[in-house]
Design an enzyme around this catalytic site. Structure first.
Site, PDB file in Angstrom:
ATOM      1  N   LYS A   1      48.065  56.437  12.932  1.00 36.51           N
ATOM      2  CA  LYS A   1      48.495  57.353  13.731  1.00 36.51           C
ATOM      3  C   LYS A   1      49.871  57.139  14.279  1.00 36.51           C
ATOM      4  O   LYS A   1      49.954  56.117  14.859  1.00 36.51           O
ATOM      5  CB  LYS A   1      47.420  57.667  15.029  1.00 36.51           C
ATOM      6  CG  LYS A   1      48.016  58.850  15.983  1.00 36.51           C
ATOM      7  CD  LYS A   1      46.676  58.865  17.057  1.00 36.51           C
ATOM      8  CE  LYS A   1      47.093  58.061  18.313  1.00 36.51           C
ATOM      9  NZ  LYS A   1      48.300  58.273  19.108  1.00 36.51           N
TER      10      LYS A   1
ATOM     11  N   ASP B   1      50.881  62.747  15.487  1.00 39.63           N
ATOM     12  CA  ASP B   1      50.211  62.982  16.853  1.00 39.63           C
ATOM     13  C   ASP B   1      51.389  63.568  17.536  1.00 39.63           C
ATOM     14  O   ASP B   1      51.872  62.725  18.611  1.00 39.63           O
ATOM     15  CB  ASP B   1      49.540  61.926  17.347  1.00 39.63           C
ATOM     16  CG  ASP B   1      48.944  62.139  18.736  1.00 39.63           C
ATOM     17  OD1 ASP B   1      48.721  63.454  19.102  1.00 39.63           O
ATOM     18  OD2 ASP B   1      48.528  61.240  19.478  1.00 39.63           O
TER      19      ASP B   1
ATOM     20  N   LYS C   1      51.361  66.866  19.050  1.00 38.37           N
ATOM     21  CA  LYS C   1      50.773  67.699  20.196  1.00 38.37           C
ATOM     22  C   LYS C   1      51.699  68.971  20.244  1.00 38.37           C
ATOM     23  O   LYS C   1      52.052  68.954  21.467  1.00 38.37           O
ATOM     24  CB  LYS C   1      50.315  67.054  21.551  1.00 38.37           C
ATOM     25  CG  LYS C   1      49.549  66.029  21.208  1.00 38.37           C
ATOM     26  CD  LYS C   1      48.969  65.341  22.334  1.00 38.37           C
ATOM     27  CE  LYS C   1      47.974  64.239  22.538  1.00 38.37           C
ATOM     28  NZ  LYS C   1      48.828  63.019  22.274  1.00 38.37           N
TER      29      LYS C   1
ATOM     30  N   ASP D   1      54.195  75.886  21.829  1.00 32.74           N
ATOM     31  CA  ASP D   1      55.227  76.644  22.153  1.00 32.74           C
ATOM     32  C   ASP D   1      55.158  78.030  21.845  1.00 32.74           C
ATOM     33  O   ASP D   1      53.763  78.141  21.649  1.00 32.74           O
ATOM     34  CB  ASP D   1      56.684  75.761  21.315  1.00 32.74           C
ATOM     35  CG  ASP D   1      58.020  76.226  21.878  1.00 32.74           C
ATOM     36  OD1 ASP D   1      58.042  77.249  22.604  1.00 32.74           O
ATOM     37  OD2 ASP D   1      58.613  75.315  22.030  1.00 32.74           O
TER      38      ASP D   1
ATOM     39  N   THR E   1      42.517  63.693  28.293  1.00 36.04           N
ATOM     40  CA  THR E   1      41.680  62.806  28.816  1.00 36.04           C
ATOM     41  C   THR E   1      42.124  62.397  30.114  1.00 36.04           C
ATOM     42  O   THR E   1      41.400  61.913  30.942  1.00 36.04           O
ATOM     43  CB  THR E   1      40.925  61.492  28.140  1.00 36.04           C
ATOM     44  OG1 THR E   1      42.375  60.852  27.530  1.00 36.04           O
ATOM     45  CG2 THR E   1      40.061  61.836  27.189  1.00 36.04           C
TER      46      THR E   1
ATOM     47  N   ARG F   1      44.871  49.013  20.347  1.00 37.60           N
ATOM     48  CA  ARG F   1      45.093  47.997  20.794  1.00 37.60           C
ATOM     49  C   ARG F   1      43.908  46.699  20.258  1.00 37.60           C
ATOM     50  O   ARG F   1      44.123  45.961  20.213  1.00 37.60           O
ATOM     51  CB  ARG F   1      45.385  47.783  22.330  1.00 37.60           C
ATOM     52  CG  ARG F   1      46.608  48.267  22.772  1.00 37.60           C
ATOM     53  CD  ARG F   1      46.711  48.598  24.243  1.00 37.60           C
ATOM     54  NE  ARG F   1      46.007  49.756  24.403  1.00 37.60           N
ATOM     55  CZ  ARG F   1      45.900  50.621  25.695  1.00 37.60           C
ATOM     56  NH1 ARG F   1      46.593  49.827  26.708  1.00 37.60           N
ATOM     57  NH2 ARG F   1      45.485  51.440  25.918  1.00 37.60           N
TER      58      ARG F   1
END
Ligand code: C5P
Length: 233
Positions: free
Chosen positions: A30, A57, A59, A62, A119, A211
């Site tokens: 990603k 990614d 996002k 518009d 989130t 991570r």
């Protein structure tokens, strides 16, 4: 096909290539705004040329025409998955799919998934700042349903939402879930985390892991262990 998307949240090219050199076969990565805005599409083309699959990614959000043209350009990068904010609405989401189809190389467009609610958006913030009424979980399902109607292939969601989304949108509608930690890990800045085994149990189609893999002592071994859990029958 890989079920684990490794979040390449690094700040230098060297860290990215050193990390990828630890893998014996191509993986799913990603790539987000951080790397793209620092190094442009060159890094995406290079990682693709190394044989890795890419969830880009960025996002998008518009006006429909701008998203359509942007998606057309992203399709030409031959990335595997792109995403957008469902809050851009149905016309924007349909325009995104049109753009991806127009830009598709050899008729194969990237998959497009939607972000329902970030989130980082709390119940209170959603109701009082964004003025969206109702419960976050209901809004997530409603946005996912709209995304499906607009031709999107799935959504980014929390592990805890995956079952309800599959119930509402069907098993084939993809759920891509971050917030994954091994039981031995620290949770860092994530609030609600889940293990790969729990994600698998909840029916998540793909997990996004940063991570837990990138900072592990042996990233290849950790990745393989997680993949094996995700691929268990
Ligand atoms: O390191 P960690 O596994 O927490 O990384 C998770 C990745 O997934 C990061 O790139 C983060 O930006 C992304 N993400 C997330 N939660 C979301 C959406 C994306 O953690 N709701």
């Amino acid at each position: 096909m890989s079920k684990t998307m490794v979040a390449l949240d690094f700040s230098t090219r060297k860290e990215v290539y050193d990390f990828l050199s630890k893998f014996k076969e191509p993986i799913y990565v990603k790539i987000g705004m951080e790397l793209t805005y620092a190094f442009g599409f060159e890094i995406i083309r290079k990682i693709k040329a190394m044989g890795h699959q890419i969830f880009l990614d960025l996002k998008l959000h518009d006006i429909p025409n701008t998203v359509k043209q942007a998606m057309k350009n992203l399709a030409q990068l031959e990335v595997d998955v792109v995403n957008l904010h469902c809050s851009g609405g149905s016309v924007m989401m349909k325009a995104a799919i049109e753009g991806l189809q127009e830009g598709a190389i050899d008729g194969k467009r990237p998959l497009c998934i939607g972000v329902t609610q970030l989130t980082s958006t709390s119940q209170e913030m959603m109701n009082e700042e964004l003025l969206i009424s109702g419960k976050v979980e209901d809004v997530v399902i409603s946005y996912a349903t709209l995304a499906k109607e607009c031709g999107l292939d799935g959504v980014v969601c929390s592990v805890h939402e995956a079952k309800a989304i599959h119930q509402a949108c069907g098993e084939k509608f993809l759920t891509v879930t971050p917030g994954i930690r091994l039981s031995s890990d620290s949770v860092d800045d994530q609030k609600r985390v889940a293990t790969p085994a729990y994600a698998k149990e909840q029916g998540c189609d793909y997990i996004v892991v940063g991570r837990s893999i990138t900072t592990s002592e042996d990233p290849y071994e950790t990745y393989t262990m997680i993949e094996n859990i995700m691929k268990e029958k």
